[in-house]
Design a protein around this motif. Sequence first.
Motif, PDB file in Angstrom:
ATOM      1  N   ILE A  99      44.213  60.233  42.141  1.00  0.00           N
ATOM      2  CA  ILE A  99      45.563  59.857  41.752  1.00  0.00           C
ATOM      3  C   ILE A  99      46.477  61.035  42.060  1.00  0.00           C
ATOM      4  CG2 ILE A  99      47.067  59.060  39.888  1.00  0.00           C
ATOM      5  CD1 ILE A  99      44.808  57.127  40.449  1.00  0.00           C
ATOM      6  N   GLU A 100      47.412  60.834  42.997  1.00  0.00           N
ATOM      7  CA  GLU A 100      48.362  61.898  43.331  1.00  0.00           C
ATOM      8  C   GLU A 100      49.581  61.872  42.419  1.00  0.00           C
ATOM      9  OE1 GLU A 100      48.182  63.497  47.737  1.00  0.00           O
ATOM     10  OE2 GLU A 100      49.072  61.495  47.668  1.00  0.00           O
ATOM     11  N   LYS A 101      49.954  60.655  41.988  1.00  0.00           N
ATOM     12  CA  LYS A 101      51.121  60.528  41.134  1.00  0.00           C
ATOM     13  C   LYS A 101      51.048  59.201  40.396  1.00  0.00           C
ATOM     14  CE  LYS A 101      56.188  60.169  41.316  1.00  0.00           C
ATOM     15  NZ  LYS A 101      57.373  60.088  42.213  1.00  0.00           N
ATOM     16  N   GLY A 102      51.453  59.218  39.129  1.00  0.00           N
ATOM     17  CA  GLY A 102      51.519  57.978  38.360  1.00  0.00           C
ATOM     18  C   GLY A 102      50.354  57.811  37.403  1.00  0.00           C
ATOM     19  N   GLN A 103      50.476  56.818  36.568  1.00  0.00           N
ATOM     20  CA  GLN A 103      49.439  56.478  35.600  1.00  0.00           C
ATOM     21  C   GLN A 103      49.013  55.030  35.794  1.00  0.00           C
ATOM     22  OE1 GLN A 103      51.287  57.515  31.745  1.00  0.00           O
ATOM     23  NE2 GLN A 103      49.657  59.039  31.551  1.00  0.00           N
ATOM     24  N   ARG A 104      47.761  54.755  35.465  1.00  0.00           N
ATOM     25  CA  ARG A 104      47.219  53.407  35.600  1.00  0.00           C
ATOM     26  C   ARG A 104      46.217  53.139  34.490  1.00  0.00           C
ATOM     27  NH1 ARG A 104      47.994  49.433  40.167  1.00  0.00           N
ATOM     28  NH2 ARG A 104      50.136  50.024  40.493  1.00  0.00           N
ATOM     29  N   TYR A 105      46.174  51.876  34.059  1.00  0.00           N
ATOM     30  CA  TYR A 105      45.076  51.419  33.213  1.00  0.00           C
ATOM     31  C   TYR A 105      43.953  50.964  34.139  1.00  0.00           C
ATOM     32  CZ  TYR A 105      48.380  51.245  29.288  1.00  0.00           C
ATOM     33  OH  TYR A 105      49.295  51.551  28.327  1.00  0.00           O
ATOM     34  N   LEU A 106      42.774  51.496  33.925  1.00  0.00           N
ATOM     35  CA  LEU A 106      41.612  51.146  34.734  1.00  0.00           C
ATOM     36  C   LEU A 106      40.508  50.646  33.821  1.00  0.00           C
ATOM     37  CD1 LEU A 106      39.957  51.263  37.455  1.00  0.00           C
ATOM     38  CD2 LEU A 106      39.292  53.579  36.761  1.00  0.00           C
ATOM     39  N   LYS A 108      34.193  49.811  30.381  1.00  0.00           N
ATOM     40  CA  LYS A 108      34.899  50.959  29.821  1.00  0.00           C
ATOM     41  C   LYS A 108      36.341  50.928  30.287  1.00  0.00           C
ATOM     42  CE  LYS A 108      30.955  54.134  29.386  1.00  0.00           C
ATOM     43  NZ  LYS A 108      30.419  55.476  29.748  1.00  0.00           N
ATOM     44  N   LYS A 109      37.247  51.392  29.419  1.00  0.00           N
ATOM     45  CA  LYS A 109      38.670  51.400  29.748  1.00  0.00           C
ATOM     46  C   LYS A 109      39.164  52.846  29.819  1.00  0.00           C
ATOM     47  CE  LYS A 109      39.544  46.926  27.550  1.00  0.00           C
ATOM     48  NZ  LYS A 109      39.678  46.211  28.815  1.00  0.00           N
ATOM     49  N   TYR A 110      40.018  53.108  30.819  1.00  0.00           N
ATOM     50  CA  TYR A 110      40.532  54.451  31.041  1.00  0.00           C
ATOM     51  C   TYR A 110      42.043  54.386  31.264  1.00  0.00           C
ATOM     52  CZ  TYR A 110      35.621  55.054  32.538  1.00  0.00           C
ATOM     53  OH  TYR A 110      34.242  55.046  32.625  1.00  0.00           O
ATOM     54  N   THR A 111      42.698  55.481  30.964  1.00  0.00           N
ATOM     55  CA  THR A 111      44.078  55.685  31.400  1.00  0.00           C
ATOM     56  C   THR A 111      44.047  56.839  32.387  1.00  0.00           C
ATOM     57  OG1 THR A 111      44.980  54.945  29.282  1.00  0.00           O
ATOM     58  CG2 THR A 111      46.437  56.215  30.716  1.00  0.00           C
ATOM     59  N   THR A 112      44.278  56.526  33.647  1.00  0.00           N
ATOM     60  CA  THR A 112      44.191  57.549  34.691  1.00  0.00           C
ATOM     61  C   THR A 112      45.577  58.090  35.006  1.00  0.00           C
ATOM     62  OG1 THR A 112      44.421  55.936  36.490  1.00  0.00           O
ATOM     63  CG2 THR A 112      42.196  56.401  35.685  1.00  0.00           C
ATOM     64  N   SER A 113      45.616  59.333  35.469  1.00  0.00           N
ATOM     65  CA  SER A 113      46.902  59.944  35.807  1.00  0.00           C
ATOM     66  C   SER A 113      46.709  60.990  36.887  1.00  0.00           C
ATOM     67  CB  SER A 113      47.556  60.553  34.558  1.00  0.00           C
ATOM     68  OG  SER A 113      46.710  61.533  33.980  1.00  0.00           O
ATOM     69  N   THR A 133      39.167  46.696  37.453  1.00  0.00           N
ATOM     70  CA  THR A 133      40.552  46.229  37.508  1.00  0.00           C
ATOM     71  C   THR A 133      41.471  47.431  37.364  1.00  0.00           C
ATOM     72  OG1 THR A 133      40.729  45.885  35.116  1.00  0.00           O
ATOM     73  CG2 THR A 133      39.938  44.037  36.424  1.00  0.00           C
ATOM     74  N   CYS A 134      42.718  47.248  37.806  1.00  0.00           N
ATOM     75  CA  CYS A 134      43.677  48.351  37.760  1.00  0.00           C
ATOM     76  C   CYS A 134      45.070  47.769  37.601  1.00  0.00           C
ATOM     77  CB  CYS A 134      43.561  49.168  39.046  1.00  0.00           C
ATOM     78  SG  CYS A 134      44.752  50.499  39.200  1.00  0.00           S
ATOM     79  N   GLU A 135      45.844  48.313  36.655  1.00  0.00           N
ATOM     80  CA  GLU A 135      47.207  47.822  36.473  1.00  0.00           C
ATOM     81  C   GLU A 135      48.150  48.970  36.123  1.00  0.00           C
ATOM     82  OE1 GLU A 135      47.458  46.156  31.993  1.00  0.00           O
ATOM     83  OE2 GLU A 135      46.117  45.023  33.320  1.00  0.00           O
ATOM     84  N   GLN A 136      49.408  48.793  36.488  1.00  0.00           N
ATOM     85  CA  GLN A 136      50.399  49.844  36.298  1.00  0.00           C
ATOM     86  C   GLN A 136      50.808  49.966  34.839  1.00  0.00           C
ATOM     87  OE1 GLN A 136      53.008  47.563  38.948  1.00  0.00           O
ATOM     88  NE2 GLN A 136      54.636  47.892  37.483  1.00  0.00           N
ATOM     89  N   ILE A 137      51.382  51.115  34.506  1.00  0.00           N
ATOM     90  CA  ILE A 137      51.872  51.385  33.161  1.00  0.00           C
ATOM     91  C   ILE A 137      53.389  51.563  33.215  1.00  0.00           C
ATOM     92  CG2 ILE A 137      51.824  53.003  31.221  1.00  0.00           C
ATOM     93  CD1 ILE A 137      48.991  53.755  32.018  1.00  0.00           C
ATOM     94  N   ASP A 138      54.102  50.768  32.448  1.00  0.00           N
ATOM     95  CA  ASP A 138      55.562  50.901  32.309  1.00  0.00           C
ATOM     96  C   ASP A 138      56.280  50.947  33.659  1.00  0.00           C
ATOM     97  OD1 ASP A 138      55.298  51.007  29.542  1.00  0.00           O
ATOM     98  OD2 ASP A 138      55.064  53.180  29.535  1.00  0.00           O
ATOM     99  N   ASN A 139      55.861  50.076  34.576  1.00  0.00           N
ATOM    100  CA  ASN A 139      56.502  49.980  35.898  1.00  0.00           C
ATOM    101  C   ASN A 139      56.476  51.288  36.685  1.00  0.00           C
ATOM    102  OD1 ASN A 139      57.226  47.224  35.618  1.00  0.00           O
ATOM    103  ND2 ASN A 139      58.990  47.811  34.365  1.00  0.00           N
TER     104      ASN A 139
END
Length: 284
Positions: free
Chosen positions: A41-48, A53-58, A72-78
Amino acid sequence: MKQEERTVCFDSELEIEAYRFKGIMQNFPNHFHEHYVIGLIEKGQRYLSCKNKKYTTSTGDLLLFNPFDSHTCEQIDNEVLDYRCINIKPEIMQKAVLEITGKNYLPQFNQQVIFRSELVPLLQELHHIIMEEQLDFKKEEIFFFLIEQIINEYTEPVLQSNSEKINTEIQIVCDYLENNYAERIALDELSYLAKMNKYSLLRNFTKLKGITPYRYLENIRVNKAKKLLENGIEPIDAAIQTGFVDQSHFTNFFKNFIGLTPKQYQNIFINNDKNNFKEDKKEN
């Protein structure tokens, strides 16, 4: 709003793909790859979500996926995502592992997210060299050092085949899907093969594989379509040969999973072949 950038390069020397997504807003549904994925991850946050198991990546996190790890992967707060990864086919990984360890096996990553990993700069440098199409051997040197460190720090010990705990009936269903992906398949057929009622099959399959049987089938179809596109088969023919209802459904599904349209993906290999042809002409 800044336009998304999606760049893919195939390195013919290492025989691996390098992806770069910049400014991405897309969510990716539950899916898997038939290859290993090493990403950052170069920039941003994602729910993975991966392997229950669930992670918040950044920024600065390293991602490791084995073949068939559903996630699965989804964006956080646009928030937009900048992401780089390399994709390594199992046979290429096996060859590299043999050179590094002297043992002929496929490694198994035991962690999917390495937070603020010290290996990120190494992967970034390798990725940059691939994207710039540099030809010196520094690229191979970095690749082997990266794989060596990941093997040493984030893989399971070599497993014997009799220690694998895969349910036999579910594996029969997987094999059937992989061999008949282009056909119309009924849940009754799969239930019969697994010797389970339909609900038990769905429950047990999803528990073991982390993905439903139908989603597993769709992933197989996309991965088979990728190989056809790489070999110059037109998207409409690739759609038909892999069991999709029509080209529109195929295009939408392909982009959701791969992040590129079928034609964009195919152009990677067309352009690579043209470059190789130009190099051959210069040599002659």
